[in-house]
Each structure stands twice: as C-alpha cells, then as structure tokens.
Design an enzyme around this catalytic site. Structure first.
Site, mmCIF file in Angstrom:
data_model
loop_
_atom_site.group_PDB
_atom_site.id
_atom_site.type_symbol
_atom_site.label_atom_id
_atom_site.label_comp_id
_atom_site.label_asym_id
_atom_site.label_seq_id
_atom_site.Cartn_x
_atom_site.Cartn_y
_atom_site.Cartn_z
ATOM 1 N N LYS A 178 -13.199 17.697 14.160
ATOM 2 C CA LYS A 178 -13.727 17.392 15.495
ATOM 3 C C LYS A 178 -14.011 18.694 16.228
ATOM 4 O O LYS A 178 -13.106 19.363 16.706
ATOM 5 C CB LYS A 178 -12.745 16.523 16.255
ATOM 6 N N TRP B 215 -18.416 15.287 15.459
ATOM 7 C CA TRP B 215 -17.701 15.200 14.199
ATOM 8 C C TRP B 215 -18.438 15.919 13.079
ATOM 9 O O TRP B 215 -19.656 15.833 12.959
ATOM 10 C CB TRP B 215 -17.524 13.736 13.778
ATOM 11 N N GLU C 287 -5.741 -3.901 1.968
ATOM 12 C CA GLU C 287 -5.721 -4.748 3.177
ATOM 13 C C GLU C 287 -6.915 -5.689 3.252
ATOM 14 O O GLU C 287 -6.986 -6.531 4.143
ATOM 15 C CB GLU C 287 -5.712 -3.870 4.442
ATOM 16 N N THR D 111 0.865 -1.178 0.000
ATOM 17 C CA THR D 111 0.000 0.000 0.000
ATOM 18 C C THR D 111 0.898 1.223 0.000
ATOM 19 O O THR D 111 1.907 1.267 0.701
ATOM 20 C CB THR D 111 -0.875 0.075 1.264
#
Lengths: 544, 544
Positions: free
Chosen positions: A439, A444, A330, A185
């Site tokens: 945040k 959020w 992944e 990655t």
C-alpha cells in the site's frame, strides 16, 4: 404464500440413490493402498455405504457425531463418507500433512469419536494417540489379511467392521441444513479453523460444479479426482460424479507421474483435477517417456495459480483443455472456473491461453465482488483490483464452535483474503493476497505482478516482493531475487529490465539477492518469513 | 447440528443477477409480436425486469399476489416473469388455447390482479372480461405506437408502464419456498388445477435441467425455446439460459417452419425444444426447400411421444441429436431426458435411434419407480410395466387451493397417471396412460403398443385401441382402424399382419373401421370419445 412443491431435502443420500437407480452399472476403480486395482460399481458403493452406516449406528454413532477420516482417495473412503452422512453424522477429513500438534488440535476440537485411517497413516496416529482421548475406535481401512500390528485403541479392520452387518439400512432423513462434513483450514496464524459443510451446501455445490461451463461431466465421462478428499472435498467430485453418473477413478496414495499416467490411460479418464505440483510430475513423466494422453479432454488446475507453461503444455502438446480453477475450503471449495465464453472460440491458441491464465468465472450460486479498503465496490473492468468478497449457499457463515468470531459483513459477504480484478465478462484474476499487497500512498501495488515481471529476466531463478515501511508512502516494494546459478545480475540490470513493463510508481525501491526463498509445504512463498528476515532492511529511498 | 453455511435462499432473482454479472453482454433475440427482430442483452433484461417490479409495486402488487401473463415467448414476457418474481408475486401463465370458459375459471381461481397480454390475445380477453372482474389492470405487451383500440379495463401499454419508472429496485428477499409461478393443467375431466411452483423448485429444476446429460448448455450455446412459456415453464429454459449464460432466441408467435428455420440459422441456435407438431412443420419446410441446419446440435422433443421417423430425420438427414424428453406440468416439468450412456457411443445409428425412442433417464432430483395395482414396486428390468410414480423437490405436493385433495401417497410419491417400463440402465419408456391400459385377466395390455404395431400395416392410416368389457377377462382390446384412402383392408388381414408381432393373448378381440379418429387440440387420440362411441359394441368373444 408458499409454493406447493414437495418437501424433498437435499441430502447426500439422494445423490447415491440416484446413482444406484440410474447408474448402478457404472464403475468405480481404485488403486488400493494395499496395491492392486479394485473395481466395483455404484450399486456396490450404495450397498456398502449402507453397511458402513449400519455398522456405525451399531457403534453408537448418532446424528451430529463427528467421524474422522485420514485417508487417500479410495472406494472405501467414499463408502465411509456416504455411510457417515447417511446416518446424519459428520465426516471430518483429516489432512495427514498437518503437523502432529495440529492433528492433535483438530481431532480434539472436532471431538472425533471414531477415526477411519489408511494403512499409511497408522504410525502418525499411533504417535499422537495419547493426546486424542476423544477417539473411541480406530478403523484401519484394510482387510484382516493386511491388518498391521498396532497400538491404536480398539483397532478394527474396515472390512471386518463393514462385513459384520448387512446393507438393510434406510438412510436417515433430516433437515437439509444438517452438518455433513468438517474440514479444517490450516491458516498461517493461529489454530486451524473448521469449516462445517451441510448436506444442502454439498448437494447444491455438486449440482453447480458439474454444469457445462464448470466440470462439464455426464454419464459418458470418467473422472479422476487426484486432489485428495481431505483437500476441500476433493473439489466436489465425490458428489458430482455419482450425481452425473460418471465413472470414478480413485488414485489412492500413488500420485507420481507414472501411476497417474497409467490410470488416466488404462481407465480412459476424460476429466481430472489437482494442484499444479501433481501435473508437473505428470508432465515430466510424459516428456521423459514421450507418452501421450489418448482420452483425457479436460483438466482442472487450482490450489495455486497455474503457470502459463503448464497450460501451454497441456493444450499444445497433449490436446487437453486446461480449466483454471479457484476456490477455498470455506467455499466448498469451487468459486470460479475458466471456461471460455462465446466469441472466444475464434481466438488464437495463444490468446486463449492468455485468457486461461485468469482464474475464471463464478459458477452459478457464487456471488463475487471486489471492494476498496472502505468497502466501496470497485468496477468489473479488468483493471481495478480490490478485496475479493463472496456469498453463496456453499460459502461458510462461520467456523466450527465460533472460532474466529463473525466472519461475514453486514450484507453477508465473506472476505476471501485475496485481491483480484474482475473483467466485464466475469473473469476474475487473483492479483495478490490482501496481506501481501503493498500500500503505497493510498494506492495498491500487486506483489505478484512484480514477481511475475521479475522472473521474466533470464538470470532470475525466483522472485518475491514484500512491502517495507516508508516515511512518505507508508510502504514501498522490496524485490528479493534468487539468481540463477552462475549469474551475477545486478540491481540496476533488474530494474532496467522491469522499466516499461510496469507503471513507474510500481518500480521496486530496492532489490535484495538471497540464496533461497522459503516456501510452505504446498510450494507457496512464505512472505511472513521474508518480512521477518528483512524487517531491519532499510530502503535507500526511505532516508529522510 | 446444523452446518455453518450461508443462508442464501434459492430465489429467481439470483439467476438474473448471475447473468447480469457474468453474462451481461450475452444476447437475447426476439421475433416480436409487432414483427421486427428485437435484440438486447442480459444486462438489459436485468435492468428492465427491475423496472417491471418497481412498476408493479407502484400498482400495489405485493408478496403473494398473482399476475397473469397471456403471451408468446418474447423478451417482454421474460421481463414480466422476473419482475413479478423479483417482487415476490406469482406469475400465472395463461394458456391462450384453453376454451373461454376455462380461461374464465382459471383467472378467477388464480385471482389475477393484473394480466399482461400480447396483442394477439386482446380479443380473447375482451370477450370474457365481464366474467373476470378480479383483474384490475390489463397491460398490453406493446408500445404506445402499436396500442390497439380496446375495451379492456385500465388498459396500458407495456412500454409506458415500464418506462414510467427507473430500475432502482432492490429484489425482495424472502423464503425460497415462496410461491413463484402458477400453471394450470387442463385435465380431461373436471376443472383445470393449478400447479404452484416455488422459487426453490424453479431454481433447483433449472440447475438439474441444464446439466450435461440433460440440456447440456453453457455460455457458448444459443437456446431457442419454441415450447411456450405458458406450456409448463417453457421446460425450464427461462431459468436455465440465464443461469448458464446461454444466448436466448425467443420465437414469438411465428412457429411455422420457415420462421423457425430462419431463426435457427440466423441466430446460430445450438439447442432448441418443442413438441413433435412444431418439428413436423420444420422438417416439412426443410424438405420442401432442400434446406440445412448449420449450427443446431441438439433438439429436445417432448409433450407427446416422438415418432421414430422424426428422430431418424433429425439425426440422419440433418446431423442433429434428438433428446426425447418426458415430464409433466406437475414436475416443473422435466422428468427424463434420453441422453445416451457410456458404452452406447459404439452402437450403430439405428441402435441408437431405437434407444432414443425411450423417454430417457431421470435427471438428478427426480426419483422414479413403477408399481403394480397393489402399490408393490416392480423391477427396473425394461419388461415389467406399471404405474409410474415420482418424487422430487420440483414435483407438486398438491394443487392450488387444495383442489383435487391429497395427491401424494404416504411415502410422498405422486402418481403420474402414466404406465411405463424402466430398464436396468435407468431408461424409462411410456407404455400407456393408466386409464387406457387394458386389464385382461389381471394382466395389462398396452393400448399404445397395439396401436404402434397396427399402424405398421401399409393400408392403415391411423389406429386406436380401447378396452371393452368381457365376461371372462374383465376387459379385452378392440382395435379401431382408419383405412388409408382407397383401401379395403379387412379385419382378418389386419390380425394376420399383427400375428407374431405381439404376444398371442394381446391379440385384439375385434377390429372396427371408422372414417376418422377424434383428437384433442394437442393431437392426442380422444379415447374417452371412442369409449363413448363404442360403448354398445359387443366383442364377438364376449358371447357366453
């Protein structure tokens, strides 16, 4: 007490054996790097892959050795994969788009003993070969006739290597958890990290990805993986197609709209998959030439969020069903696919398209949950958004050689780094990257949601949102705008436009106008660069 | 070198968890043994199955214990399966059609500690309970209101047991090779032998059976397994449906044409599966009432060969695609399914039907080959026929407690006892049972092929062929005929009719006429009884 069922390890070779016995006549069609279209069958692939395995064994490759491939989607790349895996070695797909220093790093980190390389990429490897001493032999994926002059060590033409042996090779048999493939990655920070697939994970993932609510492919289908094999296993298609007996159409290096369109039509492709960029080129080409798609039924679109206009064009103008897909290197890589559910067949086309903007539902064998910052699970109500975490037999448990340390929590969950909602029907929608979420006062704010609203303004060309420090709220959003040519739209006009479309407390504290927003090679906004650029920007609300 | 993928065992509980998270709203509809239609969802099944697990744990059931179920296809039977498996115990499906002495044998052999039993079967167990002392508790699958007077030991109503606990139960986690289910085959000789499924085999088999060229089911589908759960895992449907999010329609005990037809229509079933006998009843019912099937797309037919006329009626009269299926209890059970392949879509309907008379192609994870008497592999040319042998992760490696000894050859192949051809496209066709094949001069004659030709004669009601000893050819065929009412058709007329339709050397050496051919409970010809009946029959050609 154990069951009394046969010990039949899930090895990649069983997929190719299945294709050979049950679909030996089915075609694999490749646009070769040399130019012409190449055709043969699964029986041929089966035979040639065993030749590759035998040739590699002759070269001294043994169980667990890594063999690199730097190649387009072609029949030879398939042969190399199955030959490498059939010997118990590990294919390491090298993304040619990496920077040279990253290529040097991953080839050395993987300790590739042999590298299979397409003609296109020979100059890249020549440029770095002094720094990749682990590689003993370079196999140029062509025949003697097209063999280039090259300084690459022990360079041999692929066809010479393969035809130097016969196909009398019995697949090696070993534990199904044996490593089969390696893909790095390219994280935004630090060195690339290697994801090490096993035979078991590749086989299970292929079985799940082929199912009816996922790719939905069988022996009647013709599949074209435009997504490269070096991009997260070509989304499992190299395993799904032979498992299901689907015809395979391999586009090679030519991904322009005309080349892709002609293969789709000439080879009667029914299912294809790639990132939005590819489909943008195809759609543009078809619009310019007033062309149609006569056999394509479904297209999987992932890698980055699929724009609504792209879904609309495929579905309304071409009658092609769009499957929004989400996954990660992944995750082998498929996590979710956006197949509609019972009841939704009666929705209007526009309502269906709205549903399809979500990234979709988990395939069987992928577990998903969302959590808050304290690792408390959030409800699957389509509203709450949190850290998206996954588990499954084809999800990484760690990176090659332990880089990055322990990546699972105590219950085995892997944090995707994405922030998302999940609704009660199981549909997941990416809200943001965790590092990009703002945040504010413990709550959020999704930067992506704000960007999507802002770009709806007719004078906005592009928008990006980042969080800036705030003495009271910790962080507050800064909206960064690229105006359309000739526009003089103001901060107040932008904010007035957004008013009512978002929660009041989500309203950006400031708007900045710039000429250009920086992007990654794959078209994503480089928020890190923006944060650097605006690190001294002071929000008007931040005055104490 | 091992891959770096998560350790995520393939446990049955993962299927139900997947259904709960992604398809919690999807319906399970049951025609209950008590009469009314019962409806709830996968979320309910998930909750109730955990109650069953918790209740069983309270009863002292632990990992590896066997728990019997003698039950129709209902939501309670599903709950019992997933509850038992979720605890790590083993569901033992008891076929109520076995003779009492066989029931006594298998319950003792399995050492069932608890037996779940439907109201219908209480009298059967009462009749043998003195001989099945291993069973500590009988759970009657009903509620208190419908609880019968019964002498069964510690009899408890299912609803009382389940509602005596809450659903706060975490599935046990263990090795995926742990035993999950037990099903006895009722062989024609000797005692029944137990096939012991594992979690892994059930999960893998479910994944393969759901794929597009197999059952081809997804969340839009509604599946009705008419084939009982006590008949070889209901052909995997109890695993496939929650894995794919399909609606489940459970027919309970009423398998007559009217009951099946009303469920198919009322519940908008798209896929169903059962043995030919069931479909004969349905077709007769629909023909009598001039009824239609408005939602059914596909029907899987197996257990015994599907007659051509049945395929024709479903496809031509009702527009329902027939999938001929073949498998065995020892194979979990699906081996092959008759999905057409690319190119066949252009065949005429009659040509398609001819193709569908074959038993079909192996699903991925089932390996097949045919061999001669010397274990030499025969070609897949559609002509050669030999012993059909199989391998795979859901194929038995032996029987419970070692009964029957080693059942695999040195390379791990299991001999199905069937004789078949396999063609170059992978389609398998059963030619005969190995024990019924007539071995004439070292060559094989298919008894089934001769029977199929003979029943084509308009005056033949039924035909059976057995081999009789012959001094020169070892064996030669005897054709046994049941004439239609009022017919006086003769041996010469029958043989004249067959002439030209079969190879000359296949021509039966004699024809015998009888009033009735003996059948097994499942409708198969009892060739062993015929061989006994005709053991003194002397073939005219056998005179020296």
């Amino acid at each position: 007490m154990k069951g009394l069922m046969q010990d039949w390890p899930l090895l990649a070779s069983t997929i190719l054996d299945h294709a050979n016995t049950n679909h030996g006549e089915r075609e694999i069609v490749t646009r070769t790097t040399e130019g012409p279209i190449h055709r043969y069958t699964y029986a041929d692939l089966h035979s040639r892959s065993r030749q590759v395995a035998k040739a590699l064994e002759k070269q001294g490759i043994v169980l667990g050795d890594r063999v690199g491939t730097m190649a387009w989607n072609t029949h030879r790349h398939l042969e190399a994969w199955y030959g490498i895996m059939g010997l118990g070695a590990v294919y390491h797909t090298i993304n040619p788009r990496l920077f040279p220093e990253q290529l040097v790093y991953i080839i050395n980190h993987a300790e590739d003993r042999i590298v299979f390389v397409d003609l296109t990429f020979v100059p890249i490897l020549e440029g770095i070969q002094d720094q990749i001493g682990c590689v003993e032999t370079f196999v140029i994926m062509t025949d003697a006739e097209h063999m280039p002059q090259t300084s690459l060590k022990n360079a041999v033409a692929y066809e010479d290597l393969v035809n130097g042996v016969d196909d009398d090779f019995a697949w090696k048999v070993f534990d199904e958890n044996t490593a089969a493939g390696l893909c790095y990655t390219s994280g935004t920070t630090g060195n690339p990290k290697g994801v090490l697939y096993s035979h078991r994970s590749n086989v299970l993932h292929g079985m799940a990805a082929g199912s009816k609510d996922a790719f939905s492919v069988g022996s009647m289908d013709a599949i074209m993986p435009v997504v490269p094999m070096f991009h997260a296993n070509a989304w499992a298609i190299a395993f799904v197609a032979p498992m299901m007996g689907s015809k395979l159409v391999m586009p090679g290096m030519q991904m322009d709209g005309a080349s892709i369109h002609s293969l789709l039509e000439d080879e009667q492709v029914t299912f294809t998959a790639a990132v939005p960029t590819v489909w943008l080129m195809l759609l543009n080409h078809m619009e310019e030439g007033n062309l149609k798609l006569s056999t394509l039924k479904r297209v999987a679109i992932g890698g980055s969020a699929c724009p609504q206009v792209m879904i609309e064009k495929f579905e309304k103008n071409y009658g092609v069903e769009v499957m929004h897909a989400w996954g990660m290197t992944e995750m082998s890589p498929i996590g979710t696919l956006g197949a509609l559910k019972a009841g939704m067949e009666n929705l209007s086309q526009d309502e269906k398209i709205k549903q399809k903007l979500k990234q979709g539902r988990a395939i069987y064998s992928v577990e998903m949950k969302i959590t808050d910052d304290n690792d408390e699970e959030l409800p699957n109500d389509g509203v709450a958004f949190g850290h998206l975490k996954v588990r499954g037999p084809a999800v990484a448990s760690g990176y090659f050689k332990g880089e990055g340390g322990n990546i699972l929590d105590q219950e085995g969950w892997f944090d995707t780094g994405d922030v998302s909602t999940i609704d009660s029907l199981g549909f997941m929608q990416i809200t943001d990257r965790a590092k990009d979420v703002i945040k504010s006062g413990g709550e959020w704010i999704s930067s992506i949601d704000l960007e999507n609203v802002a770009v709806g303004h007719p004078e906005v060309a592009e928008a990006a949102v980042i969080g800036l420090p705030h003495p009271k709220w910790d962080e507050r959003p800064l909206l960064i705008i690229v105006r359309k040519d000739g526009s003089n739209v103001t901060k107040d006009e932008i904010l007035a436009y957004m008013d009512g479309k978002i929660a009041k407390w989500w309203m950006p504290d400031d708007v900045a106008f710039i000429e250009e927003i920086p992007h990654t090679a794959t078209g994503k906004i480089q928020k890190m660069a923006l944060r650097e650029q605006f690190k001294n920007h002071r929000l008007p609300t931040a005055a104490v």
